[in-house]
Design an enzyme around this catalytic site. Sequence first.
Site, PDB file in Angstrom:
ATOM      1  N   GLY A  98      10.442  12.194 -27.802  1.00  0.00           N
ATOM      2  CA  GLY A  98      11.824  12.405 -27.487  1.00  0.00           C
ATOM      3  C   GLY A  98      12.601  11.013 -27.316  1.00  0.00           C
ATOM      4  O   GLY A  98      11.887   9.896 -27.080  1.00  0.00           O
ATOM      5  N   ARG A 101      15.391   6.286 -24.715  1.00  0.00           N
ATOM      6  CA  ARG A 101      16.501   5.322 -24.659  1.00  0.00           C
ATOM      7  C   ARG A 101      17.804   5.428 -25.287  1.00  0.00           C
ATOM      8  O   ARG A 101      18.337   4.164 -25.521  1.00  0.00           O
ATOM      9  CB  ARG A 101      16.067   4.102 -24.301  1.00  0.00           C
ATOM     10  CG  ARG A 101      15.414   3.364 -25.555  1.00  0.00           C
ATOM     11  CD  ARG A 101      15.395   1.982 -25.739  1.00  0.00           C
ATOM     12  NE  ARG A 101      14.424   1.576 -26.746  1.00  0.00           N
ATOM     13  CZ  ARG A 101      14.434   0.395 -26.864  1.00  0.00           C
ATOM     14  NH1 ARG A 101      14.793  -0.573 -26.138  1.00  0.00           N
ATOM     15  NH2 ARG A 101      13.614  -0.135 -27.937  1.00  0.00           N
ATOM     16  N   LYS A 121      22.048   3.251 -28.198  1.00  0.00           N
ATOM     17  CA  LYS A 121      20.865   3.030 -27.805  1.00  0.00           C
ATOM     18  C   LYS A 121      20.480   2.021 -26.553  1.00  0.00           C
ATOM     19  O   LYS A 121      21.300   0.836 -26.557  1.00  0.00           O
ATOM     20  CB  LYS A 121      20.188   2.281 -29.204  1.00  0.00           C
ATOM     21  CG  LYS A 121      18.704   1.961 -29.248  1.00  0.00           C
ATOM     22  CD  LYS A 121      18.098   1.645 -30.579  1.00  0.00           C
ATOM     23  CE  LYS A 121      16.614   1.212 -30.567  1.00  0.00           C
ATOM     24  NZ  LYS A 121      16.393   0.661 -31.940  1.00  0.00           N
ATOM     25  N   ARG A 184      24.712   2.852 -32.644  1.00  0.00           N
ATOM     26  CA  ARG A 184      24.080   3.183 -34.016  1.00  0.00           C
ATOM     27  C   ARG A 184      24.805   4.141 -34.639  1.00  0.00           C
ATOM     28  O   ARG A 184      25.142   5.369 -34.327  1.00  0.00           O
ATOM     29  CB  ARG A 184      22.675   3.360 -33.909  1.00  0.00           C
ATOM     30  CG  ARG A 184      21.722   3.592 -34.961  1.00  0.00           C
ATOM     31  CD  ARG A 184      20.321   3.268 -34.830  1.00  0.00           C
ATOM     32  NE  ARG A 184      19.675   4.134 -34.254  1.00  0.00           N
ATOM     33  CZ  ARG A 184      18.412   3.946 -34.159  1.00  0.00           C
ATOM     34  NH1 ARG A 184      17.691   2.998 -34.546  1.00  0.00           N
ATOM     35  NH2 ARG A 184      17.754   5.217 -33.262  1.00  0.00           N
ATOM     36  N   ASP A 260       7.657   8.927 -36.235  1.00  0.00           N
ATOM     37  CA  ASP A 260       9.077   9.162 -35.503  1.00  0.00           C
ATOM     38  C   ASP A 260      10.046   8.033 -35.845  1.00  0.00           C
ATOM     39  O   ASP A 260      11.391   8.153 -35.614  1.00  0.00           O
ATOM     40  CB  ASP A 260       8.999   8.849 -34.072  1.00  0.00           C
ATOM     41  CG  ASP A 260       8.166   7.631 -33.588  1.00  0.00           C
ATOM     42  OD1 ASP A 260       6.799   7.486 -34.268  1.00  0.00           O
ATOM     43  OD2 ASP A 260       8.688   6.903 -32.649  1.00  0.00           O
ATOM     44  N   ASP A 270      15.226   2.545 -37.169  1.00  0.00           N
ATOM     45  CA  ASP A 270      14.397   1.720 -36.021  1.00  0.00           C
ATOM     46  C   ASP A 270      13.898   0.397 -36.442  1.00  0.00           C
ATOM     47  O   ASP A 270      12.801   0.223 -36.545  1.00  0.00           O
ATOM     48  CB  ASP A 270      13.306   2.765 -35.413  1.00  0.00           C
ATOM     49  CG  ASP A 270      13.802   3.462 -34.379  1.00  0.00           C
ATOM     50  OD1 ASP A 270      15.018   3.585 -34.200  1.00  0.00           O
ATOM     51  OD2 ASP A 270      13.055   4.566 -33.769  1.00  0.00           O
TER      52      ASP A 270
HETATM   53  P1  AMP Z   1      10.606   2.627 -30.535  1.00  0.00           P
HETATM   54  O1  AMP Z   1       9.413   1.651 -30.443  1.00  0.00           O
HETATM   55  O2  AMP Z   1      12.058   2.225 -30.359  1.00  0.00           O
HETATM   56  O3  AMP Z   1      10.570   3.339 -31.786  1.00  0.00           O
HETATM   57  O4  AMP Z   1      10.294   3.773 -29.293  1.00  0.00           O
HETATM   58  C1  AMP Z   1       9.319   4.694 -29.275  1.00  0.00           C
HETATM   59  C2  AMP Z   1       9.338   5.429 -28.179  1.00  0.00           C
HETATM   60  O5  AMP Z   1       9.646   4.912 -27.015  1.00  0.00           O
HETATM   61  C3  AMP Z   1      10.646   6.379 -28.458  1.00  0.00           C
HETATM   62  O6  AMP Z   1      10.559   7.589 -27.973  1.00  0.00           O
HETATM   63  C4  AMP Z   1      11.732   5.833 -27.428  1.00  0.00           C
HETATM   64  O7  AMP Z   1      12.714   6.488 -27.085  1.00  0.00           O
HETATM   65  C5  AMP Z   1      10.785   5.211 -26.392  1.00  0.00           C
HETATM   66  N1  AMP Z   1      11.247   4.088 -25.815  1.00  0.00           N
HETATM   67  C6  AMP Z   1      11.243   2.757 -26.143  1.00  0.00           C
HETATM   68  N2  AMP Z   1      11.815   2.001 -25.186  1.00  0.00           N
HETATM   69  C7  AMP Z   1      11.960   2.778 -23.976  1.00  0.00           C
HETATM   70  C8  AMP Z   1      12.671   2.389 -22.873  1.00  0.00           C
HETATM   71  N3  AMP Z   1      12.862   1.319 -22.360  1.00  0.00           N
HETATM   72  N4  AMP Z   1      12.946   3.613 -21.899  1.00  0.00           N
HETATM   73  C9  AMP Z   1      12.430   4.673 -22.180  1.00  0.00           C
HETATM   74  N5  AMP Z   1      11.964   4.979 -23.595  1.00  0.00           N
HETATM   75  C10 AMP Z   1      11.876   4.231 -24.237  1.00  0.00           C
HETATM   76 MG    MG Z   2      11.637   4.779 -32.722  1.00  0.00          MG
END
Ligand code: AMP
Ligand code: MG
Length: 494
Positions: A98, A101, A121, A184, A260, A270
């Site tokens: 989910g 952020r 974001k 975004r 994802d 992403d």
């Molecule tokens: P990403 O590496 O940006 O694709 O993120 C992988 C997962 O981690 C996704 O579900 C993001 O929403 C969550 N995520 C990444 N950074 C944060 C953060 N600082 N706080 C909460 N969730 C995060």
């Molecule tokens: Mg991601």
Amino acid sequence: MITSTESVAEQNTVGWRFDNTYARLSDSLFAPATPATVRAPQLSVLNHGLARELGLNFDTLSLDAAANLFAGQVLPDGCQPIAQAYAGHQYGGFTMLGDGRAILLGEHRTPSGRLVDIQLKGAGQTPFSRRGDGRAALGPMLREYIISEAMAALGIPTTRSLAVVTTGESVYRASALRGAILTRVAASHIRVGTFEYVAARHDEPTLRALADYTIARHYPELVGTPQLYREFLRAVLKRQAALIAQWQMVGFIHGVMNTDNMAISGETIDFGPCAFMNAYDPNTVFSSIDRAGRYAYGNQPRIAHWNLARFAESLISLLDTDQERAISLATEALEEYPAVYEQHWLTGMRRKLGLQTEESVDIELIRSLLDWMLKSHADFTNTFRDLSTDPLPDRDLYRDSDFQSWHEQWQRRLHRDGRPVTAAYTAMRAVNPAVIPRNHRVEEALLAAENQDDLTVLHRLLAVLTRPYQPTTEVAEYQDPPVDESDYQTFCGT
Ligand code: AMP
Ligand code: MG
């Protein structure tokens, strides 16, 4: 949240036309989420060119009003902020995730009728944040801004970046960093992982509704065709094959091709630990956590296939009521991928070499150039750009006898192609970029922005990256690869 009538009235001049079609789907697909209040939002970059394409105009907004808007402190009329649910295979392992952020404000309808997601974001925690703070740091948000805009200018389907604001607050990673929020813009944020999420919950009505919604939004030409969901799978697969081939053509390494991070729309999405390859080497990997090289340059086509297999699995219950038959339909569709990808790759490579006809020897010609590039540590971008330049620039590298015999062979092939070589060179310059976002140049722009609040370096870089095929004199300094990049790393989840 600021709600004075004055600022709301000011926001009305922007031209938003919000709808919330995703929020009308089953509420198991999202959770309401509100952007966090931040102390002192300040505009860092605003993409006026993209705004125009979207039928939006931020010229009438004061800097304060724009900062409040892009920090989520004032919500435009008609938006309904939510965080989307999704799952994902991360480095091969399955997790329910989910958006932890990112907050989707809704969909804006452009003047041409296109529906685009507007997402913030780094706007604070959502019900999916787990232990995360929901925040983002300035460097990584500017990095996504630069790379996504460079990808768009290269002609590669991608999410876009409309603005970056700083929040006036710190985010704590290895050290305290300046907090920021990226706006975004995407065709949608529906991912392979979105389908996996619903399939894992065994919620067939929602799965069907999500598939129908996605087809109507991204593959409307399929509506009404027999074997709809099989055709949907095949169409997604074809779009991904085309996308990955485009990445390979410019040396783009996504870095974290988890399911994802693969959009059903066929856009690149992403931009975490992504980077562009300098010297050609299929094993190139930059991501600090990708020690096994799962997402290395040369693996991207295979990984996309693997991700598509996860997508196919999530559709099984829709493909046929008989499970065995559903599996064989999915398998048949997946088996098409390698040939479809290879065709895109070959077509793209022929264009990079200025060939408009097809000969069976072409593949050998391409392979032997790549082999030579690997052996000689030749820069991927500059080699193809040099080949598009008449006369060939004088570099030591090209005095190599293997290269010279390859070059003669290529020249003979160009003559057989039946158009003047100058016409071939012109066509090549339209597909072989002069500039890519080189890591050291991107880092330099980020450092100036983060440490000195100086955005001039970033704007100069962007000016060049947004005209990547244009031969101008000021690009020269942006064309050189770094002197030594052996320890360059990019980071995830920053
Ligand atoms: P990403 O590496 O940006 O694709 O993120 C992988 C997962 O981690 C996704 O579900 C993001 O929403 C969550 N995520 C990444 N950074 C944060 C953060 N600082 N706080 C909460 N969730 C995060
Ligand atoms: Mg991601």
